[in-house]
Write an enzyme that holds these catalytic residues in place. Structure first.
Site, PDB file in Angstrom:
ATOM      1  N   LYS A  57      24.751 -70.737  68.692  1.00  0.00           N
ATOM      2  CA  LYS A  57      25.655 -69.781  69.341  1.00  0.00           C
ATOM      3  C   LYS A  57      27.016 -69.775  68.633  1.00  0.00           C
ATOM      4  CE  LYS A  57      23.589 -70.661  73.888  1.00  0.00           C
ATOM      5  NZ  LYS A  57      22.773 -69.468  74.152  1.00  0.00           N
ATOM      6  N   CYS A 111      19.412 -66.970  82.461  1.00  0.00           N
ATOM      7  CA  CYS A 111      19.231 -68.404  82.746  1.00  0.00           C
ATOM      8  C   CYS A 111      20.326 -68.905  83.685  1.00  0.00           C
ATOM      9  CB  CYS A 111      19.209 -69.247  81.475  1.00  0.00           C
ATOM     10  SG  CYS A 111      17.860 -68.836  80.394  1.00  0.00           S
ATOM     11  N   ASP A 132      30.297 -78.128  79.680  1.00  0.00           N
ATOM     12  CA  ASP A 132      29.327 -77.389  78.878  1.00  0.00           C
ATOM     13  C   ASP A 132      30.084 -76.319  78.095  1.00  0.00           C
ATOM     14  OD1 ASP A 132      27.483 -75.623  77.889  1.00  0.00           O
ATOM     15  OD2 ASP A 132      26.477 -75.239  79.798  1.00  0.00           O
ATOM     16  N   GLN A 170      29.336 -71.696  75.585  1.00  0.00           N
ATOM     17  CA  GLN A 170      29.892 -70.338  75.450  1.00  0.00           C
ATOM     18  C   GLN A 170      31.389 -70.360  75.162  1.00  0.00           C
ATOM     19  OE1 GLN A 170      28.055 -67.792  75.177  1.00  0.00           O
ATOM     20  NE2 GLN A 170      26.117 -68.508  76.017  1.00  0.00           N
ATOM     21  N   HIS A 225      24.760 -72.392  83.800  1.00  0.00           N
ATOM     22  CA  HIS A 225      23.490 -72.071  83.129  1.00  0.00           C
ATOM     23  C   HIS A 225      22.435 -73.068  83.623  1.00  0.00           C
ATOM     24  CE1 HIS A 225      20.638 -72.015  79.702  1.00  0.00           C
ATOM     25  NE2 HIS A 225      21.126 -70.823  79.414  1.00  0.00           N
TER      26      HIS A 225
END
Ligand code: PLP
Length: 414
Positions: free
Chosen positions: A234, A372, A208, A211, A131
């Site tokens: 999220k 993104c 990261d 997600q 991202h």
């Protein structure tokens, strides 16, 4: 129409849906089918209630007051930190820093750890499926320090080529930053293995998890990464709150980021002594209600069970994959062997934005664009995709509605 809301694991999705007030509405006269969870997720009532409770009963600043409301507010805020620690299986709450979101957490690491440890000619390794928020902060750092940004490529399925990843790590690699799960493709990276490879060469690793955390167990002791970031919104929590996990020894050695209240032990005009972890990185009044809401969201997910969530979503993803592949002219972008929650696709002769716009008229919310993650779109030779992203409250019937919706799209463009 294929039916059945209970899977083999007897996941009672209708009961779960009843906890999410936003899901009960109609959009343009149709029942809402919310399939844009990778952008942000809906909130269970318990999150809304906990935040409301803070503002209606406990609202006071943290760590400062001696009065009862401040004590309650501090206890709730620090209680949320403990919830995050438990959720991530981190060793200590000293390793849990509240931020505005995943983006801010990456920037914090780039601008503190990065600035202090990366020099001219050093290398930072990321992957091709990141991202923008796990690309640009490293690019900025590399530019500032005359360091080199390297990118591990992905194959045609959208899996990082591990041999290439390994080959790109060398003695000059100071930082490796990689997504746990790709927001554009859904690829689940073998993060623990990638961390091991990077550590062998002495690099520090940021994962990261923006997600990943909404879909699977993210265990810091098992992953052994040095930094891990995710966003509350999220993860069924509020916007404006996120988490940076960092190993205590690293956080300890890092310079602070922003200066201000709460991050100090004492201040004179000559010298400031900084506060202990994690407060050293939390300058100013934090998003107290946000942290409380996030804590409630994580507790909510824990009560359902992360393994059950992952299992249910896996079945739903398989169902959705099959259903989309059954639509003529649809091509999936991202077919990794291990995927979570994301179905990115293109449809012959129709722009992704048109697909999303027409689906919206039928109450179906999906995302269209580059998500993104422009470099990975480029890798697959498309400017944009339509993206369906699932959460544990989605159903097979909603996938069926999506497929039906794609039929309307075709009719419009016939
Ligand atoms: N990382 C990934 C993989 C994402 O999907 C996103 C948001 O879509 C982010 C980071 C940034 O999250 P936020 O905008 O909440 O900071």
């Amino acid at each position: 129409m294929r039916t059945g809301t209970k899977t083999a694991s007897q996941f009672d999705v209708q009961r779960i849906r009843a906890d999410f007030p936003a899901l009960a509405q109609t959009v343009h006269g149709y029942p809402l089918v919310y399939l844009d969870n990778a952008a942000t997720s809906q909130k269970p009532r318990v999150v809304i209630d906990e935040m409301m409770r803070f503002y209606t009963q406990d609202c006071a600043n943290v760590h400062r007051g001696v009065h009862l409301l401040s004590e309650r507010s501090t206890a709730a805020y620090e209680g949320a930190r403990e919830t995050v620690r438990r959720f991530l299986n981190a060793r200590s709450t000293r390793e849990i820093v509240f931020t505005r979101g995943a983006t801010e957490a990456v920037n914090l690491v780039a601008q503190t750890y990065g600035r202090a440890n990366v020099g001219p000619g050093d290398e930072i390794l990321i992957t091709a499926l990141e991202h923008h928020s796990n690309i640009v902060p490293w690019q900025m750092l590399a530019e500032e320090k005359q360091a080199v940004l390297r990118v591990a490529p992905v194959d045609d399925r959208g899996e990082v080529i591990l041999e290439e990843f390994e080959r790109l790590i060398g003695p000059r690699t100071k930082i490796v930053a990689l997504a746990h799960v790709s927001n554009a493709l859904g690829t689940i990276n073998p993060a623990a293995e990638m961390v091991r490879i990077a550590h062998r060469e002495g690099a520090v690793v940021l994962v990261d998890g923006a997600q990943a955390v909404p879909h699977m167990q993210a265990d810091m002791r098992r992953l052994d990464c040095d930094f891990y970031v995710f966003s509350g919104h999220k993860t069924f929590g509020p916007t404006g709150i996120g988490v940076l996990y960092g190993k205590a020894a690293l956080l300890e050695a890092m310079p602070p980021w922003q200066g201000g209240g709460d991050m100090i032990r004492s201040v004179t005009f000559e010298k400031t002594l900084y506060n202990d972890l994690p407060y050293k990185f939390e300058a100013g009044t934090p998003h107290i209600a946000g942290a409380i809401g996030l804590g409630a969201a994580l507790d909510y997910m824990t009560a359902i069970g992360m393994d059950r969530i992952a299992e249910y979503e896996h079945e739903l993803l398989e169902y959705g994959t099959e259903a989309l592949l059954g639509v003529e002219g649809v091509r999936l972008i991202g077919t990794a062997r291990k995927k979570a929650a994301v179905l990115s696709f293109v449809m012959e002769g129709v722009h992704p934005h048109d697909i999303a716009t027409i689906l919206d008229r039928r109450g179906i919310a999906i995302r269209a664009g580059h998500h993104c993650a422009q470099p990975i779109m480029e890798r697959f030779g498309v400017p944009a995709t339509s993206r369906v992203s699932l959460a544990f409250y989605n159903t097979r019937q909603e996938i069926d509605a999506l497929v039906e919706g794609l039929g309307w799209v075709k009719e419009v463009f016939a």
